[in-house]
Each structure stands twice: as C-alpha cells, then as structure tokens.
Scaffold this active site. Structure first.
Site, PDB file in Angstrom:
ATOM      1  N   SER A 134      -3.346   0.828   0.891  1.00 33.89           N
ATOM      2  CA  SER A 134      -2.413   0.282   1.867  1.00 33.89           C
ATOM      3  C   SER A 134      -2.020  -1.151   1.491  1.00 33.89           C
ATOM      4  O   SER A 134      -1.362  -1.353   0.476  1.00 33.89           O
ATOM      5  CB  SER A 134      -3.028   0.387   3.272  1.00 33.89           C
ATOM      6  N   HIS A 170       1.341   5.261   2.950  1.00 40.84           N
ATOM      7  CA  HIS A 170       1.271   6.117   4.147  1.00 40.84           C
ATOM      8  C   HIS A 170       2.594   6.857   4.345  1.00 40.84           C
ATOM      9  O   HIS A 170       3.107   6.976   5.463  1.00 40.84           O
ATOM     10  CB  HIS A 170       0.922   5.282   5.381  1.00 40.84           C
TER      11      HIS A 170
END
Length: 245
Positions: A134, A170
């Site tokens: 991330s 994501h």
C-alpha cells in the site's frame, strides 16, 4: 549476500492474520526474502512502520511474525526519534526493507526530515531488497491515488521515484482506485501506472518491471497508459501473473 541488482517488490499484500499470532508473513514477504539471496543464516528484515505512526503493537506483531518464520526483524521507528544517528548503517545491515501501509503523504514527509530517502536509494543500489504494501508500494514510485488526506482520494506526486511510473494499490477492493488512476494517467498528472489487486505484487530489477506475482488465485496486476481513443482517456492492460506457492 545482497541481491545481485537493485530490486523492488511493490505490493498490495504480504501479511495476513495468523493462526496462532496476530499476523503472519504471507508469500509475498517470503518472496522478498528469497530475492535477497541470503543463505547460511537467518534473513534480516527491517520493518518500517512510519506510515501508521510507528505503532508499537504493530512492530511487536511483525517481530513475532518474523520469529515464527525464522526471520530476524528489526523495527525502524522514527517516532519519537530515530534509533540511531547512523540510519545508513542500520538499513544496510538488512537483507530486506519492508514498508507497511498507512499514510504515504505522512511517510514521505517524515522520511525527508530524517534523510531516509537518500539512505534507501543507497540500500537499493547496494542490493538490499526494498518492498512494502500500500503506502509501502506507492512510496517507491512517482506517486498515485491515496487516502492520506481524507476519505476522498487525492494524488500524491512526490514519491521517491526510484521507479519512474505511477502506482495504484488495492485496485480490486476499493472502487474509487481504478477511475482515479485512469483519470490521473489520462490527464498527464501521472506517468503510465502499474497497479495491483490485493494479494498481488510487482517485481522490478532496476527500473524494469520483470514480472507480476500473487499470493492468491484471484489477484491481478495492470498497466494503465494514456490513450486518447479510450473512453476514460487511458487504456488498461491486464498483466500475466505468476502465482506464488
């Protein structure tokens, strides 16, 4: 033994809830360790939790996961102060640097205060494998969409740019991510972008994308490029993905 060339593994995965521990290392982290080429001793992983404020419970959970995996973990906490005046020596003593998720905007600001970008470039050039999830993926690129500033995604474009691309993370689990990447690439705010679903990772040698890998059977990876003929102004290509054991 360092990796034989500058190596980055940028991911939307790497850890999962453990059976007997808070978290455990998933295949993407094990792949990062494999890439380092270490043999004959326990691998050494430097965990960087800046993006979530160096939470001590997280550092403890990652250290416990490392113990379970027979990997020696050192937490590089910058709050309330760095653990040493020799950050380069600390980082270069490890085989892998793994950067956890959270706020990439805050991560970049704190790193720059302490001169860590220069240290990480030195480590990358020396063969320490750089990786993360991330925010720990976005940081290596020019930038990408982030929720660092609030629930509505905004672009960060001042990443370390070791990799000269945009990045999307994501990609399958947060609906706003894909259109945000397409819009940024279409407008020229981001260069061509490399994106990952949850559980996927992108392996780079130098600045070349070598392969996409995944720690589950569904995760995909994508290349998004500017294309005026496309409806969104950007075209998306699904990349071949190798499934990790």
């Amino acid at each position: 033994m360092p990796a034989d060339q500058p190596t980055i593994l940028a991911t939307s995965g790497g850890m999962r809830r453990g059976a007997s521990t808070e978290i455990e290392f998933a295949p993407l982290i094990h792949f990062a360790v494999e890439l380092s080429g270490v043999t004959g001793r326990r691998p050494r992983l430097c965990h960087v939790g800046t993006a979530s404020g160096d939470q001590r419970w997280q550092s403890a959970a990652v250290t416990e996961a490392g113990h379970q995996a027979d990997i020696e973990v050192t937490a590089l906490n910058l709050f309330p102060m760095p653990p040493t005046t020799d950050l380069a020596g600390l980082v270069l003593a490890h085989d892998v640097v793994w950067v956890n998720g959270g706020s990439v905007a805050n991560l970049l600001a704190v790193w720059r205060v302490h001169g860590l970008p220069e240290v990480l470039r030195q480590a990358w050039e020396a063969g320490v494998v750089l990786g993360g999830v991330s925010a720990g993926s976005l940081c290596w690129f020019v930038g990408g969409p982030t929720d660092s500033f609030g629930p509505d995604l905004r672009l960060v474009t001042d990443g370390l740019a070791l990799l000269p691309y945009g990045n999307g993370v994501h990609y399958d689990s947060e609906a706003a991510r894909r259109p945000a990447v397409h819009a940024a690439v279409a407008s020229g705010a981001l260069p061509p972008a490399h994106c990952t679903d949850d559980g996927a990772g992108l392996l780079y040698h130098g600045t070349t994308l070598v392969e996409a890998v995944a720690e589950n059977g569904q995760a995909g990876a994508y290349l998004v490029e500017r294309d005026a003929s496309a409806e969104t102004g950007a075209a998306e290509q699904r990349l071949d993905v190798r499934r990790l054991p």
